[in-house]
Write a protein that holds these residues in place. Structure first.
Motif, short mmCIF file in Angstrom:
data_model
loop_
_atom_site.label_atom_id
_atom_site.label_comp_id
_atom_site.label_asym_id
_atom_site.label_seq_id
_atom_site.Cartn_x
_atom_site.Cartn_y
_atom_site.Cartn_z
N MET A 1 39.02 74.98 -41.46
CA MET A 1 38.52 73.59 -41.43
C MET A 1 37.28 73.46 -40.55
N GLY A 2 36.42 74.47 -40.57
CA GLY A 2 35.27 74.50 -39.69
C GLY A 2 34.00 73.94 -40.32
N SER A 3 33.06 73.58 -39.45
CA SER A 3 31.69 73.19 -39.81
C SER A 3 31.61 72.05 -40.81
N ARG A 4 32.52 71.13 -40.75
CA ARG A 4 32.48 69.92 -41.59
C ARG A 4 32.63 70.20 -43.09
N ARG B 1 45.81 77.75 -40.95
CA ARG B 1 45.90 77.63 -39.50
C ARG B 1 44.65 78.25 -38.87
N TYR B 2 44.16 77.64 -37.78
CA TYR B 2 43.05 78.23 -37.04
C TYR B 2 43.58 79.36 -36.18
N LYS C 1 41.03 72.06 -30.18
CA LYS C 1 40.95 70.69 -30.65
C LYS C 1 39.76 70.51 -31.60
N SER C 2 39.84 69.48 -32.39
CA SER C 2 38.73 69.15 -33.27
C SER C 2 37.51 68.77 -32.45
N ASP C 3 36.34 69.13 -32.98
CA ASP C 3 35.08 68.75 -32.35
C ASP C 3 34.04 68.58 -33.45
N THR C 4 32.79 68.54 -33.09
CA THR C 4 31.74 68.34 -34.09
C THR C 4 31.63 69.53 -35.04
N TRP C 5 32.21 70.67 -34.66
CA TRP C 5 32.14 71.87 -35.50
C TRP C 5 33.26 71.91 -36.54
N GLY C 6 34.36 71.21 -36.30
CA GLY C 6 35.43 71.30 -37.29
C GLY C 6 36.71 70.64 -36.84
#
Length: 534
Positions: free
Chosen positions: A428-431, A453-454, A460-465
């Motif tokens: 679920m990375g990079s939008r 799963r990561y 935690k989620s951030d602007t990267w994913g």
């Protein structure tokens, strides 16, 4: 008697000179674009071929070998490039995702080529964070770099800039700053190296690496009217999902289709191409997806046109200097790209358009020409093959294999692999929001396991994913011979039970043999164990 011997001296000298010419080491020009998928290359015969997007690449292919079954083991820039340079899979070279850096000591390909007497250079996109210090010469974009007026990191750069490599990593590096479009500038700099910088007494290996056609598809102004009034053929799967995918990619009753996989239209609430490229389209327009696709593809193919035209500049130079016939030319990309298939954009997926890489080799003096190959090749095979092309021996630390014997004979080795392994780690990375998954592909079938799963628990989620957003677990299976567009997930079809069971055994063996198991990630192994026999 002495006179008779003297008569043979000129013949002997001519023979020695002739042999010297025949044994002159071959040059290697490795050209790689970013995200140039096979659908965007004429010789691969996709729906876009009739637009004639790549006449120069097609001419290269007509005089060489086109490989139809070349695949990356992780369809994302940094890991794919690391595998190409090292001949190793991600857990062995340590580059699992976009956040990782390839250590300088693992820049294996230039190291091995220099042992063989080659002068080495890399110019253009690099994306492996650490400088390419093991190359004799380099001018590379910092991270993704800019389409227009790019800076290029260089040992003797004239400007010092602070480069941000993400995750708090900043370094002061020397760069040269140029005016113009990156595809033109990168070609200018490669030509400059070929003409003025290299030691012409040595064979060369030049890695010429375009930024284009990576998003955001910023093309040179001269291509602004290219395809302007042309209808771009659309894939049926842009509108019809069929039985493609699973609950892992769509959710129960399609509950996750707005969250997973960046889209052409408005399906994905975070990243839809119409919004991302700021096309100014009305989101409520029933023709929104069609209009977004048409503009998306035109921008993409305008970038491709710039790549193709600049390749001609390189080939023209080699022909003018008499080096073309003594140069192995390779054209490839770092992975494929989704051009609207299944309403997806970007890459990352194990689906065909994302996983498949173009790969064309031209060296008519010694290699087969004018043929297509269906050998199963992956990007860990590139470095071993290049080393053998240069007359070297593949080092044992490389996990890939050389396919040079095929180039020489057109015959697939009897012991060649029958399946290739793939894994996308960056859950679920990079939008773009792709679930983590792995699997294998044979010439006929594909088996994918979405474990969702990561690999770093607790992130935690951030602007990267959205790393802490676990997604449903599911299997997918496709019969590529009957269903090349992957419209029908046949995992639950009892007709394929034995095939799937055999592929699962092969998958387990490959994960063990390639150092790709999850001993360091017990939370993922727990999911695998629980759902292996679902």
């Amino acid at each position: 008697m002495i006179k008779n011997y003297l008569l043979y001296i000129p013949i002997l000298v001519l023979t020695i000179v002739s042999c010297a010419k025949e044994t002159k080491p071959v040059n290697i020009l490795y050209i790689m674009s970013d995200d140039h998928t096979t659908q965007g290359i004429g010789v691969y015969g996709s729906r876009l071929a009739k637009l004639n997007p790549t006449p120069n690449i097609d001419a290269l292919a007509a005089d060489g070998i086109v490989f139809d079954n070349v695949f990356c083991n992780n369809a994302i820039c940094t890991p794919s490039r690391a595998s190409i340079l090292t001949g190793q899979y991600p857990q062995t070279n340590g580059v699992l995702d976009l956040h990782a850096a390839l250590p300088i000591e693992k820049q294996y390909l230039p190291q091995e080529m220099k042992k063989l007497g080659y002068q080495t250079a890399v110019i253009g996109k690099w994306h492996l964070k650490n400088e390419p210090s093991n190359f004799d010469y380099y001018e590379v974009l910092p991270l993704q770099g800019k389409y227009h007026n790019p800076d290029l990191i260089c040992r003797d750069g004239s400007i010092t800039r602070t480069i941000n490599f993400g995750n708090g990593h900043k370094r002061e590096l020397k760069v040269n700053s140029y005016k113009g479009h990156s595809s033109d500038i990168i070609t200018d700099r490669s030509l400059n190296w070929l003409k003025n910088k290299r030691d012409k007494s040595k064979p060369f290996m030049l890695l010429h690496q375009f930024k284009a056609p990576h998003d955001m598809f910023e093309y040179a102004e001269r291509y602004s009217t290219y395809l302007e009034d042309t209808y771009i053929p659309e894939p049926a799967s842009l509108y019809q999902s069929g039985n493609h995918g699973s609950i892992a990619t769509r959710g129960e009753n399609d509950a996750l289709i707005h969250d997973i996989g960046s889209s052409v239209g408005m399906r994905n609430t975070i990243r839809g191409m119409g919004r991302t490229l700021k096309m100014g389209l009305d989101s409520n327009d029933p023709q929104h997806k069609h209009k977004a696709y048409q503009e998306y593809l035109k921008r993409y193919l305008r970038c491709v046109k710039g790549v193709d035209d600049n390749i001609k500049r390189l080939l023209d130079y080699l022909e003018e200097t008499g080096e073309l016939d003594n140069t192995i030319i390779i054209y490839t990309a770092d992975q494929g790209f989704m051009l609207g298939e299944h309403d997806y954009t970007d890459k990352r997926w194990m689906y065909e358009e994302s996983m498949r890489m173009p790969f064309i080799v031209r060296y008519p003096k010694a290699f087969e020409r004018g043929i297509h190959s269906d050998m199963l090749i992956n990007n860990t095979d590139f470095a071993p093959s290049i080393i053998e092309m240069a007359g070297g021996i593949v080092p044992k630390y490389m996990q890939g294999s050389s396919f040079k014997s095929y180039l020489d004979t057109g015959v697939e080795p009897a012991d060649w692999r029958t399946s290739t392994y793939y894994r996308y780690w960056m859950h679920m990375g990079s939008r773009h929001a792709n679930p983590a998954h792995f699997g294998i592909r044979t010439k006929v079938y594909k088996l994918i396991f979405f474990y969702g799963r990561y690999y770093k628990p607790g992130t935690k989620s951030d602007t990267w994913g959205r790393y802490d957003f676990d997604t449903p677990v599911a299997w997918e299976f496709y019969n590529l011979r009957q269903d090349p567009e992957e419209m029908q997930n046949e995992y639950n079809n009892p007709k394929y039970a034995d095939v799937i069971a055999n592929m699962k055994e092969d998958l387990l063996k490959k994960r063990a043999d390639l150092n790709e198991e999850d001993e360091d990630y017990p939370h993922i192994q727990e999911v695998i164990t629980k759902h292996w026999n679902d």
